[in-house]
Design an enzyme around this catalytic site. Structure first.
Site, PDB file in Angstrom:
ATOM      1  N   HIS A  48       0.852  -1.187   0.000  1.00  0.00           N
ATOM      2  CA  HIS A  48       0.000   0.000   0.000  1.00  0.00           C
ATOM      3  C   HIS A  48       0.890   1.239   0.000  1.00  0.00           C
ATOM      4  O   HIS A  48       1.989   1.226   0.569  1.00  0.00           O
ATOM      5  CB  HIS A  48      -0.891   0.045   1.249  1.00  0.00           C
ATOM      6  CG  HIS A  48      -2.136  -0.764   1.163  1.00  0.00           C
ATOM      7  ND1 HIS A  48      -2.634  -1.474   2.236  1.00  0.00           N
ATOM      8  CD2 HIS A  48      -3.012  -0.976   0.144  1.00  0.00           C
ATOM      9  CE1 HIS A  48      -3.746  -2.093   1.883  1.00  0.00           C
ATOM     10  NE2 HIS A  48      -3.999  -1.807   0.625  1.00  0.00           N
ATOM     11  N   CYS A  63      -2.169   2.568   9.208  1.00  0.00           N
ATOM     12  CA  CYS A  63      -3.152   1.561   8.811  1.00  0.00           C
ATOM     13  C   CYS A  63      -4.347   1.530   9.769  1.00  0.00           C
ATOM     14  O   CYS A  63      -5.467   1.241   9.360  1.00  0.00           O
ATOM     15  CB  CYS A  63      -2.514   0.180   8.759  1.00  0.00           C
ATOM     16  SG  CYS A  63      -1.343  -0.050   7.411  1.00  0.00           S
TER      17      CYS A  63
END
Length: 262
Positions: free
Chosen positions: A157, A251
């Site tokens: 990511h 996250c």
């Protein structure tokens, strides 16, 4: 944020996950609670979503949506194990009266891959979100989008290799990106803080900044020193157990407003 009530590693959907190395539930909860309390102590309002059984990665709230200027584009997850999270987060936003609310049509893993920097969004692709997701974000939010491609599977990511520090300043690890993307990042962010591979491996770039305080992995000692020298106030947080699921500070944090408010 979402409490890690059901967090576990029973499948592997990124290089950090190993089903033979499962997290300690109590330790993971303690890490998350400490992070939550850091944000509260800094004066930020933290909204909570109820965790749902069976959604083991729901703690990683950043992936749930792109939120900008009061509008929400809910994620469309690539991996099957996480797809049901989209409905949970959509319900949460709808119940709280967010009116410009839709689910992405392209594969889009929320603020894991789409990060606001001032008036633009940096869009990452290569492992999870689709390149076309950047066009969808540009159309939906009416903002310019800078597209970059990730090339190292450890940094699957964007938010594992790129962090927003304030409205004009970012930090990133060049080795996570294709040569073309590195050149684009140099052009767009000439004053960026350049991180090393150890900084990135320690999840130092999976950070949350309010423009002054930068909350990041306690492991990233070198990067904390660099941030301090640059005039920021770094705050290290232990994410040892959460990292077993491939996630860290950023996250666990879905930003609902201005990414540098505070």
């Amino acid at each position: 944020m979402c409490e890690p009530a059901y967090f576990d590693v029973v499948y592997a959907i990124n290089p950090w996950m190993d089903t033979a190395v499962r997290p300690d539930p109590r330790a993971a909860l303690a890490e998350w609670k400490y992070l939550h309390d850091v944000f509260v102590d800094l004066g930020h309002q933290v909204e909570l979503i109820e965790p749902r059984p069976g959604l083991l990665d729901m703690v990683f709230a950043a992936n749930a949506a792109v939120v900008r200027d009061g509008a929400v584009l809910v994620a469309n997850f690539r991996v099957g194990q996480r797809r049901a999270e989209a409905a949970a987060y959509h319900d949460w936003f709808a119940a709280r009266g967010w009116t410009k609310l839709s689910q992405a049509k392209c594969v889009n893993e929320g603020q894991g891959d789409f990060l606001s920097v001032g008036g633009r969004v940096v869009a990452g692709s290569g492992f999870r979100s689709e390149p076309a997701g950047g066009d969808e974000v540009a159309d939906y939010f009416g903002c310019p989008v800078v597209k970059v491609s990730l090339t190292d599977p450890r940094f699957y990511h964007l938010d594992t290799a790129f962090a927003v520090l304030d409205e004009t300043t970012v930090m990133y690890y060049p080795g996570a990106f294709t040569p073309q993307s590195r050149e684009l990042l140099r052009e767009q962010f000439p004053d960026a803080i350049i991180a090393t591979e150890p900084d990135a491996v320690d999840f130092g770039l999976n950070a949350v900044s309010d423009g002054r305080h930068v909350v990041l992995s306690a492991r990233a000692g070198r990067l904390r020193a660099v941030l301090r020298e640059a005039g920021y106030e770094p705050i290290g947080v232990d994410v040892t157990e959460l990292l077993k699921g491939g996630g860290g500070v950023r996250c666990c944090t879905l930003d609902l407003g201005d990414p540098v408010a505070g």
